[in-house]
Write a protein that holds these residues in place. Structure first.
Motif, mmCIF file in Angstrom:
data_model
loop_
_atom_site.group_PDB
_atom_site.id
_atom_site.type_symbol
_atom_site.label_atom_id
_atom_site.label_comp_id
_atom_site.label_asym_id
_atom_site.label_seq_id
_atom_site.Cartn_x
_atom_site.Cartn_y
_atom_site.Cartn_z
ATOM 1 N N VAL A 47 -1.080 -1.784 4.829
ATOM 2 C CA VAL A 47 -0.977 -0.489 4.844
ATOM 3 C C VAL A 47 -0.937 0.086 6.493
ATOM 4 C CG1 VAL A 47 -2.631 1.682 4.788
ATOM 5 C CG2 VAL A 47 -2.807 -0.279 2.949
ATOM 6 N N HIS A 49 -1.890 3.106 -1.161
ATOM 7 C CA HIS A 49 -3.204 2.876 -1.879
ATOM 8 C C HIS A 49 -2.867 3.519 -3.246
ATOM 9 C CE1 HIS A 49 -3.717 6.720 -0.251
ATOM 10 N NE2 HIS A 49 -4.607 7.184 -1.436
ATOM 11 N N ARG A 100 -1.495 -3.398 -4.750
ATOM 12 C CA ARG A 100 -1.395 -1.818 -4.320
ATOM 13 C C ARG A 100 -0.064 -1.531 -4.638
ATOM 14 N NH1 ARG A 100 -3.114 -3.869 2.008
ATOM 15 N NH2 ARG A 100 -1.516 -5.406 1.255
ATOM 16 N N HIS A 101 0.584 -0.294 -3.975
ATOM 17 C CA HIS A 101 1.744 0.382 -4.351
ATOM 18 C C HIS A 101 3.014 0.205 -3.139
ATOM 19 C CE1 HIS A 101 -0.155 1.657 -8.081
ATOM 20 N NE2 HIS A 101 -1.135 1.842 -7.564
#
Length: 493
Positions: free
Chosen positions: A237, A255, A274-275
Motif C-alpha cells: 500500500v 484495500h 488485497r486489490h
C-alpha cells in the motif's frame, strides 16, 4: 531451509527461478523460448514443451513447492473430457473488439459491467473471447464444457490432470466474470457470453495449495503475470507500479475493489488478498521509438538529446496519443505537437517533448488512481526505458513522488516462487498466524503473512529541488491537453 521454484510462462518464453524458501535468494534459474507461433491462437502444448526445456538439467532437484505465473487474459477451452476444443486464445485479440462492444450493450452499458465485476469488457478479457467464439465458431463454443486460464491449465498439467480444478483471486479477476468486490463468480455473465454454463475453477486463497504432484511437490494457487510481478517486487500500500512497454500500465495496491463506471480503472485482485486497480495507456515507449526514428537515432540517443534541452522543451508539448488513447478515452484521436516556434525546432527540444509527453500521459493515469483514493507515495518504474537517463531525470518531478527503478530481474517468476514458499510454509506449519490472530469470517483459519523476502535491489530518484519545475511542466501539459480535448477526463459511463 526449504527450496521452492517459481515459473513464469509469458507470451514468449518460460523462465524459472529456484529460491531459498526463507530468504528468497536465487539458487538456480532456467529459460526457454516458446515455439514460434503466429497470431492469437496458441497450442498450450507449446507452453509445456518450453517448461520442460527450461527445467532441464536437474534444475528442479530438491524443490519442495512450485508456483506458476502465466500470461494473463488467456482462454483455454476444454471439452467434457478435459481435452482442448480448439487452440487457446491469448493476448489482446483484436478480433474480439466487436464482441466487447456487443457484451457491453447486452448487459446495459459500461456502468453495469463496472458494478458487476469491476471491469468493462475489453478484447483481452476471457469473457469477451467467449462471446467471440459463440458468434464466430458456434460449433466449437457448443462443445466447451469448462474453461481455464494459462496458469490454471499449467498447474493442472503439473498435478497430473486431477479431478479438482483451481485458480486464484488474481487470475479470476482478469476473466471478466468474477467480481473482486464480492469474491464470487457471475455465472450469468458466462451464459451471456457463451450461451451456456461451463465448469469454473475453484478460487483458492492467496496461500492456498492446488495439490501435490505424483512426486510429492506442492503446487501453489498460481496467479497472473501482473499479480506475480507485484508480489515479486514486494510492493505494498502506497506503492504504484508504472510499466513502460509499447503501451503503458499503471497499478497500485489498495484495500478494496474499485468500481469505475467509465471503465478507465480495471479492478483486479492481487496475489496477497488485497486489490490491484490498473489503468492502461495505449502509448508509452512507442512514443519514444517514434521520436527516435524521426530524429535518426535510437532510444539512448533520444535520451542524450533530451538531456541537452531544458524542462518544458522550450515551450513544446507533445500529446502522445499516437495510437489513439485509453486514458483519457480518445480511441480515434492522433498525437499532436503544440507550442512550436522557430527557435524551438531543434532535435533536443523534440526529444525532450517526447519524454515529457510520454511521462505526462502516464502521470494522467496515476492521477486517475489518486482520484479514487489509491495512495501513491512512491512509483516503481519498470521496463527497459526505465534505464534511460532522461526518463530517470524527468519522472520524479512529473510524478511528484520518489521514483524507484528496480534492477532487472525475473519478478513474475520470483513472485510465483514466493507464493510457493507461502503455501508450503502454511501447509507444513512453518509459517503461523501472529499471536492472538482471530479466525477469519466463515470460520476460515487466521491469516498467515507471506515470507518476508528482501525488497528488490533498486535505485531511487527523488524529486528534490526539481519538484516545482516538474509540476510546472505537468501543468503546461495539462493546459494543452484540456484545451485540445476538453472534458476528456469527465465523460460519463
Amino acid at each position: 531451509m526449504g527450496i521452492v521454484a517459481g515459473l513464469d510462462s509469458s507470451s514468449e518464453s518460460t523462465r524459472i527461478v529456484v529460491c531459498d524458501a526463507d530468504t528468497g535468494a536465487v539458487i538456480r534459474h532456467g529459460y526457454a523460448p516458446h515455439p514460434v507461433e503466429k497470431g492469437p491462437d496458441v497450442d498450450p502444448q507449446a507452453w509445456l514443451m518450453s517448461l520442460g526445456e527450461a527445467a532441464g538439467g536437474g534444475l528442479l532437484e530438491g524443490v519442495q513447492a512450485i508456483g506458476v505465473s502465466a500470461q494473463p487474459h488467456g482462454l483455454v477451452p476444454l471439452d467434457v473430457e478435459g481435452n482442448l476444443v480448439r487452440p487457446a486464445l491469448v493476448g489482446n485479440d483484436r478480433r474480439a473488439q466487436s464482441a466487447a462492444a456487443d457484451l457491453i450493450d447486452s448487459l446495459g452499458g459500461r456502468t453495469a459491467w463496472a458494478q458487476a465485476v469491476g471491469a468493462v469488457p475489453q478484447a483481452t478479457h476471457a469473457v469477451t473471447k467467449m462471446r467471440w467464439l459463440a458468434r464466430t465458431e458456434p460449433a466449437h463454443a457448443a462443445r466447451i464444457s469448462e474453461i481455464m486460464q494459462p496458469h490454471d491449465w499449467l498447474a493442472w498439467q503439473l498435478l497430473g490432470r486431477p479431478a479438482r480444478r483451481t485458480t486464484d483471486r488474481g487470475g479470476a479477476s482478469a476473466t471478466g466474470f468474477w467480481s473482486a468486490a464480492t469474491e464470487s463468480y457471475r455465472p450469468d455473465l458466462v451464459e451471456l457470453a457463451l450461451g451456456h454454463q461451463v465448469r469454473l475453477p475453484e478460487v483458492l486463497s492467496p496461500s492456498g495449495t492446488a495439490g501435490f504432484t505424483p512426486e510429492g511437490l506442492l503446487i501453489s494457487a498460481g496467479t497472473g503475470e501482473t499479480m506475480a510481478a507485484a508480489f515479486g517486487l514486494g510492493v505494498g500500500v502506497g506503492d504504484a507500479v508504472v510499466s513502460l512497454g509499447a503501451s503503458g500500465s499503471v497499478f497500485g495496491i489498495h484495500h478494496e475493489a474499485l468500481a469505475d463506471p467509465t471503465g478507465t480503472i480495471t479492478s483486479f485482485a492481487d496475489a496477497t488478498g488485497r486489490h490491484l486497480p490498473v489503468v492502461h495507456t495505449s502509448n508509452a515507449v512507442r512514443v519514444l521509438r517514434g521520436a527516435a526514428e524521426m530524429l535518426g537515432t535510437d532510444l539512448e540517443g533520444l535520451s542524450e538529446l533530451a538531456l541537452q534541452s531544458s524542462p518544458g522543451a522550450y515551450g513544446m508539448v507533445l500529446l502522445p496519443y499516437l495510437e489513439g488513447e485509453r486514458t483519457p478515452h480518445l480511441p480515434h484521436t492522433a498525437g499532436s505537437l503544440h507550442g512550436m516556434r522557430r527557435e524551438s525546432m531543434k532535435p533536443e527540444h523534440m526529444a525532450r517533448a517526447a519524454v515529457e509527453g510520454m511521462l505526462c500521459g502516464l502521470a494522467d493515469a496515476l492521477d486517475v488512481l489518486r482520484g479514487r483514493g489509491v495512495a501513491v507515495r512512491r512509483v516503481f518504474l519498470l521496463g527497459a526505458a526505465a534505464e534511460l537517463g532522461a526518463v530517470q531525470a524527468v519522472a520524479p518531478g512529473l510524478f511528484g513522488v520518489p521514483v524507484v527503478v528496480p534492477q532487472p530481474a525475473e519478478y513474475a517468476a520470483l513472485g510465483a516462487a514466493r507464493q510457493a514458499a507461502w503455501a508450503w510454509g502454511v501447509a507444513h506449519g512453518t509459517l503461523a498466524p501472529a499471536p492472538g490472530a482471530e479466525p477469519r469470517p466463515g470460520g476460515q483459519a487466521a491469516w498467515v503473512d507471506p515470507p518476508q523476502w528482501p525488497a528488490a535491489a533498486s535505485q531511487v530518484f527523488e524529486p528534490g529541488e526539481e519538484l516545482p519545475v516538474g509540476q510546472a511542466v505537468r501543468q503546461q501539459y495539462t493546459t494543452v491537453r484540456d484545451e485540445t480535448h476538453p472534458g476528456a477526463f469527465h465523460r460519463e459511463g
